[in-house]
Write a protein that holds these residues in place. Structure first.
Motif, PDB file in Angstrom:
ATOM      1  N   LEU A  56       0.800  -1.216   0.000  1.00  0.00           N
ATOM      2  CA  LEU A  56       0.000   0.000   0.000  1.00  0.00           C
ATOM      3  C   LEU A  56       0.836   1.270   0.000  1.00  0.00           C
ATOM      4  CD1 LEU A  56      -2.725  -0.993   2.641  1.00  0.00           C
ATOM      5  CD2 LEU A  56      -2.938  -1.024   0.146  1.00  0.00           C
ATOM      6  N   THR A  57       1.876   1.324   0.833  1.00  0.00           N
ATOM      7  CA  THR A  57       2.574   2.585   1.054  1.00  0.00           C
ATOM      8  C   THR A  57       4.091   2.415   1.036  1.00  0.00           C
ATOM      9  OG1 THR A  57       2.657   2.321   3.466  1.00  0.00           O
ATOM     10  CG2 THR A  57       0.679   3.357   2.529  1.00  0.00           C
ATOM     11  N   ALA A  58       4.759   3.561   0.993  1.00  0.00           N
ATOM     12  CA  ALA A  58       6.210   3.643   1.157  1.00  0.00           C
ATOM     13  C   ALA A  58       6.504   4.806   2.088  1.00  0.00           C
ATOM     14  CB  ALA A  58       6.905   3.841  -0.182  1.00  0.00           C
ATOM     15  N   GLU A  59       7.572   4.694   2.846  1.00  0.00           N
ATOM     16  CA  GLU A  59       8.000   5.783   3.716  1.00  0.00           C
ATOM     17  C   GLU A  59       9.497   5.995   3.547  1.00  0.00           C
ATOM     18  OE1 GLU A  59       7.369   4.727   7.895  1.00  0.00           O
ATOM     19  OE2 GLU A  59       7.012   2.665   7.261  1.00  0.00           O
ATOM     20  N   SER A  60       9.917   7.250   3.671  1.00  0.00           N
ATOM     21  CA  SER A  60      11.299   7.606   3.357  1.00  0.00           C
ATOM     22  C   SER A  60      11.968   8.315   4.522  1.00  0.00           C
ATOM     23  CB  SER A  60      11.351   8.504   2.110  1.00  0.00           C
ATOM     24  OG  SER A  60      10.833   7.825   0.989  1.00  0.00           O
ATOM     25  N   PHE A  61      13.270   8.078   4.621  1.00  0.00           N
ATOM     26  CA  PHE A  61      14.131   8.712   5.626  1.00  0.00           C
ATOM     27  C   PHE A  61      15.175   9.530   4.886  1.00  0.00           C
ATOM     28  CE2 PHE A  61      18.086   8.859   7.932  1.00  0.00           C
ATOM     29  CZ  PHE A  61      17.729   9.121   9.253  1.00  0.00           C
ATOM     30  N   HIS A  62      15.422  10.739   5.356  1.00  0.00           N
ATOM     31  CA  HIS A  62      16.436  11.594   4.725  1.00  0.00           C
ATOM     32  C   HIS A  62      17.124  12.440   5.782  1.00  0.00           C
ATOM     33  CE1 HIS A  62      18.343  14.365   1.838  1.00  0.00           C
ATOM     34  NE2 HIS A  62      18.040  15.297   2.717  1.00  0.00           N
ATOM     35  N   ILE A  63      18.438  12.575   5.620  1.00  0.00           N
ATOM     36  CA  ILE A  63      19.211  13.508   6.436  1.00  0.00           C
ATOM     37  C   ILE A  63      20.396  13.970   5.604  1.00  0.00           C
ATOM     38  CG2 ILE A  63      20.663  11.721   7.516  1.00  0.00           C
ATOM     39  CD1 ILE A  63      20.513  13.413  10.111  1.00  0.00           C
ATOM     40  N   ASP A  64      20.747  15.253   5.722  1.00  0.00           N
ATOM     41  CA  ASP A  64      21.877  15.766   4.955  1.00  0.00           C
ATOM     42  C   ASP A  64      22.676  16.761   5.785  1.00  0.00           C
ATOM     43  OD1 ASP A  64      20.679  18.388   4.726  1.00  0.00           O
ATOM     44  OD2 ASP A  64      19.462  17.635   3.068  1.00  0.00           O
ATOM     45  N   GLY A  65      23.823  17.141   5.235  1.00  0.00           N
ATOM     46  CA  GLY A  65      24.725  18.046   5.936  1.00  0.00           C
ATOM     47  C   GLY A  65      24.211  19.460   6.042  1.00  0.00           C
ATOM     48  N   GLY A  66      23.170  19.788   5.277  1.00  0.00           N
ATOM     49  CA  GLY A  66      22.602  21.134   5.350  1.00  0.00           C
ATOM     50  C   GLY A  66      21.657  21.331   6.506  1.00  0.00           C
ATOM     51  N   GLY A  67      21.453  20.273   7.298  1.00  0.00           N
ATOM     52  CA  GLY A  67      20.591  20.386   8.465  1.00  0.00           C
ATOM     53  C   GLY A  67      19.167  19.942   8.226  1.00  0.00           C
ATOM     54  N   PHE A  68      18.842  19.489   7.005  1.00  0.00           N
ATOM     55  CA  PHE A  68      17.480  19.043   6.719  1.00  0.00           C
ATOM     56  C   PHE A  68      17.363  17.558   7.021  1.00  0.00           C
ATOM     57  CE2 PHE A  68      14.358  17.162   3.825  1.00  0.00           C
ATOM     58  CZ  PHE A  68      13.233  17.886   4.181  1.00  0.00           C
ATOM     59  N   PHE A  69      16.273  17.175   7.667  1.00  0.00           N
ATOM     60  CA  PHE A  69      16.057  15.768   7.941  1.00  0.00           C
ATOM     61  C   PHE A  69      14.563  15.465   7.932  1.00  0.00           C
ATOM     62  CE2 PHE A  69      15.964  17.901  12.010  1.00  0.00           C
ATOM     63  CZ  PHE A  69      14.899  17.310  12.684  1.00  0.00           C
ATOM     64  N   SER A  70      14.225  14.230   7.574  1.00  0.00           N
ATOM     65  CA  SER A  70      12.852  13.739   7.596  1.00  0.00           C
ATOM     66  C   SER A  70      12.894  12.322   8.126  1.00  0.00           C
ATOM     67  CB  SER A  70      12.238  13.773   6.194  1.00  0.00           C
ATOM     68  OG  SER A  70      10.984  13.117   6.181  1.00  0.00           O
ATOM     69  N   LEU A  71      12.406  12.103   9.333  1.00  0.00           N
ATOM     70  CA  LEU A  71      12.486  10.807   9.988  1.00  0.00           C
ATOM     71  C   LEU A  71      11.237   9.995   9.679  1.00  0.00           C
ATOM     72  CD1 LEU A  71      13.895  11.964  13.452  1.00  0.00           C
ATOM     73  CD2 LEU A  71      15.095  11.557  11.301  1.00  0.00           C
ATOM     74  N   TRP A  72      11.246   9.378   8.478  1.00  0.00           N
ATOM     75  CA  TRP A  72      10.134   8.544   8.017  1.00  0.00           C
ATOM     76  C   TRP A  72       8.848   9.364   7.885  1.00  0.00           C
ATOM     77  CZ3 TRP A  72      12.577   4.717   6.175  1.00  0.00           C
ATOM     78  CH2 TRP A  72      13.641   4.122   6.866  1.00  0.00           C
ATOM     79  N   GLY A  73       8.966  10.676   7.738  1.00  0.00           N
ATOM     80  CA  GLY A  73       7.779  11.511   7.644  1.00  0.00           C
ATOM     81  C   GLY A  73       7.269  11.694   6.233  1.00  0.00           C
ATOM     82  N   THR A  74       8.069  11.322   5.220  1.00  0.00           N
ATOM     83  CA  THR A  74       7.643  11.464   3.834  1.00  0.00           C
ATOM     84  C   THR A  74       6.984  10.170   3.389  1.00  0.00           C
ATOM     85  OG1 THR A  74       9.501  12.967   3.420  1.00  0.00           O
ATOM     86  CG2 THR A  74       8.385  12.040   1.498  1.00  0.00           C
ATOM     87  N   ASN A  75       5.673  10.188   3.228  1.00  0.00           N
ATOM     88  CA  ASN A  75       4.913   8.998   2.874  1.00  0.00           C
ATOM     89  C   ASN A  75       4.388   9.112   1.452  1.00  0.00           C
ATOM     90  OD1 ASN A  75       5.157   7.958   5.569  1.00  0.00           O
ATOM     91  ND2 ASN A  75       3.573   9.421   6.186  1.00  0.00           N
ATOM     92  N   SER A  76       4.178   7.974   0.809  1.00  0.00           N
ATOM     93  CA  SER A  76       3.641   7.956  -0.547  1.00  0.00           C
ATOM     94  C   SER A  76       2.847   6.676  -0.741  1.00  0.00           C
ATOM     95  CB  SER A  76       4.763   8.050  -1.596  1.00  0.00           C
ATOM     96  OG  SER A  76       5.719   7.027  -1.390  1.00  0.00           O
ATOM     97  N   SER A  77       1.889   6.733  -1.668  1.00  0.00           N
ATOM     98  CA  SER A  77       1.065   5.571  -1.991  1.00  0.00           C
ATOM     99  C   SER A  77       1.655   4.844  -3.191  1.00  0.00           C
ATOM    100  CB  SER A  77      -0.371   6.008  -2.309  1.00  0.00           C
ATOM    101  OG  SER A  77      -0.964   6.627  -1.184  1.00  0.00           O
TER     102      SER A  77
END
Length: 439
Positions: free
Chosen positions: A228-249
């Motif tokens: 049904l879904t996918a979830e993504s994790f991202h972190i970079d040196g610029g200080g941006f991060f997403s802890l499994w908060g980016t969801n998609s169908s």
């Protein structure tokens, strides 16, 4: 230069054992009858340390760890920030492979109602260090590598940037561990937000960022899963991060069977089965779509691999009702993103030998740089294809694995790295509460 003191022990267990055969390998021929004038100690003992370090930085990992036994200074290079910075700048890229003993969990898994204690097999595995098998395609040499002990109940799922991603086997929110097996480092990611069984894992590690995508096998009840879904994790040196908060169908009627994604130029790709197609995920756009596979009605054991920035599809072709010989072919996805072009075909005489060994049981492919390896399950036979030289050859069997007893080898593209500083970004997460946002 101070001699190496034998009482100093290695911080981790490194076992690099080389093998040689008629097909290749590393041969070590040492001639001690007469010293070469080119190795005169009166010359080399005066070489500045910065030049010596530059030479050492070019050594492949097995030679580097042998060189650490020479003296205390060389031994300490692994802990020197100055040397590691030089190493990351000048060390050549090595398109190697890392294999693990692998037995399918799907065929034997019984839902244990979140019993985190694990099976008896997990308990047995917890008592020993993890072991992998490095393969050097340039020299056709195998090395056995022992590294840091992982928790029980984890399996290797993906690789990128000198790191191997291990995922928890238990049904539920997935825990992922990034491991650098060369230096034995372990870094754990926050657990996923959704409960899953055996999802597909995509990993992309650059010098300044980490992207992980976990897709499919959503647990909709204790006894049923659905893609049904996918979830993504991202972190970079610029200080941006997403802890499994980016969801998609996910697209409708998709089926993840391979369990592993391939990253090519900002997109993750994985095979979709019944019928065959390719699923693509744009990390930046957070959207999925399907790509038609070439000759999809006649494909068998298709695999997606990445080679030099291009997505390749490797599969056997069997047209039983047409007068076309069976073969194994490689297609490349063109820049338009929808068209496939046939790039290579296994020589027919070689395919006859390959098909006799494979016997319709399928095969596994993994690519790195200009090299493609094709492993035959239940056998110690494997093929190596050099895409630059257009050369096919049989790989010497791994001497540390007994075919049919230890299980099959599960391979990953692996570039040995003495340091992966990007994992330092994950240390910052220990002071950040895990509060995801919807992207």
């Amino acid at each position: 230069m101070e001699a190496f003191h034998p009482s100093i022990t290695f911080p981790f267990s490194y076992t690099f054992t080389t093998t040689s055969s008629g097909l290749g390998g590393i041969a070590e021929n040492i001639n001690t009858s007469s010293p070469s004038p080119w190795m005169d100690s009166r010359i080399w003992s005066k070489l500045p340390h910065r030049l010596l370090d530059r030479v050492i930085a070019f050594l492949p990992p097995p030679a580097f760890f042998r060189a650490r036994c020479v003296c205390k200074r060389w031994y300490a290079l692994l802990f020197s920030n100055t040397f590691l910075e030089l190493y990351l700048q000048v060390s050549p890229r090595r398109h190697w492979f890392l294999f693990f003993k692998h037995k399918s969990l799907k065929s034997s898994y019984i839902y244990r109602n979140n019993n985190i204690g694990g099976s008896h097999g997990d308990n047995n595995r917890a008592g020993t260090n993890c072991e992998g098998y490095l393969f050097d395609p340039y020299e056709l040499a195998w090395y056995r590598l022992s590294f840091a002990l992982l928790p029980s109940g984890f399996s290797p799922a993906s690789s990128s940037g000198g790191l191997i991603c291990w995922v928890s086997d238990e049904a539920g929110p997935k825990t992922l561990i990034l491991c650098n097996p060369i230096v034995g480092s372990l870094t754990q990611l926050p657990p996923t937000l959704r409960s899953r069984l055996f999802p597909s894992i995509g990993l992309n590690v650059s010098p300044s960022s980490i992207d992980v995508t976990v897709a499919g096998d959503d647990l909709i009840s204790p006894y049923a899963v659905k893609n049904l879904t996918a979830e993504s994790f991202h972190i970079d040196g610029g200080g941006f991060f997403s802890l499994w908060g980016t969801n998609s169908s996910l697209p409708r009627l998709c089926s993840f069977e391979s369990g592993q994604m391939v990253h090519v130029q900002g997109k993750f790709y994985c095979m979709n089965y019944s019928p065959f197609s390719v699923l693509a995920y744009d990390v930046a756009g957070n959207n999925w779509w399907k790509i038609k596979a070439p000759m999809r009605r006649f494909l068998r054991s298709p695999s997606l691999v990445e080679s030099r920035g291009k997505l390749l599809l490797v599969a056997a072709v069997e047209k039983s009702k047409l007068n076309v010989p069976k073969s194994l072919r490689l297609w490349g996805l063109q820049a338009c993103g929808t068209t496939w072009i046939e790039m290579e075909r296994m020589p027919q005489q070689l395919y006859v030998q390959f098909a006799e060994l494979e016997n319709g049981n399928g095969f596994h492919c993994v690519s790195h740089g200009e090299f493609l390896t094709i492993m035959i399950p239940g056998s110690d036979k494997a093929l190596l294809f050099d895409m630059c030289r257009k050369r096919w050859q049989w790989i010497p069997p791994c001497p540390y694995v007994h075919a049919g007893i230890d299980g099959d080898l599960h391979g990953f593209a692996y570039e040995p790295q003495l340091a992966t500083p990007v994992t330092g970004l994950l240390d910052q997460l220990t002071t950040i509460p895990y509060q995801p946002f919807t992207g």
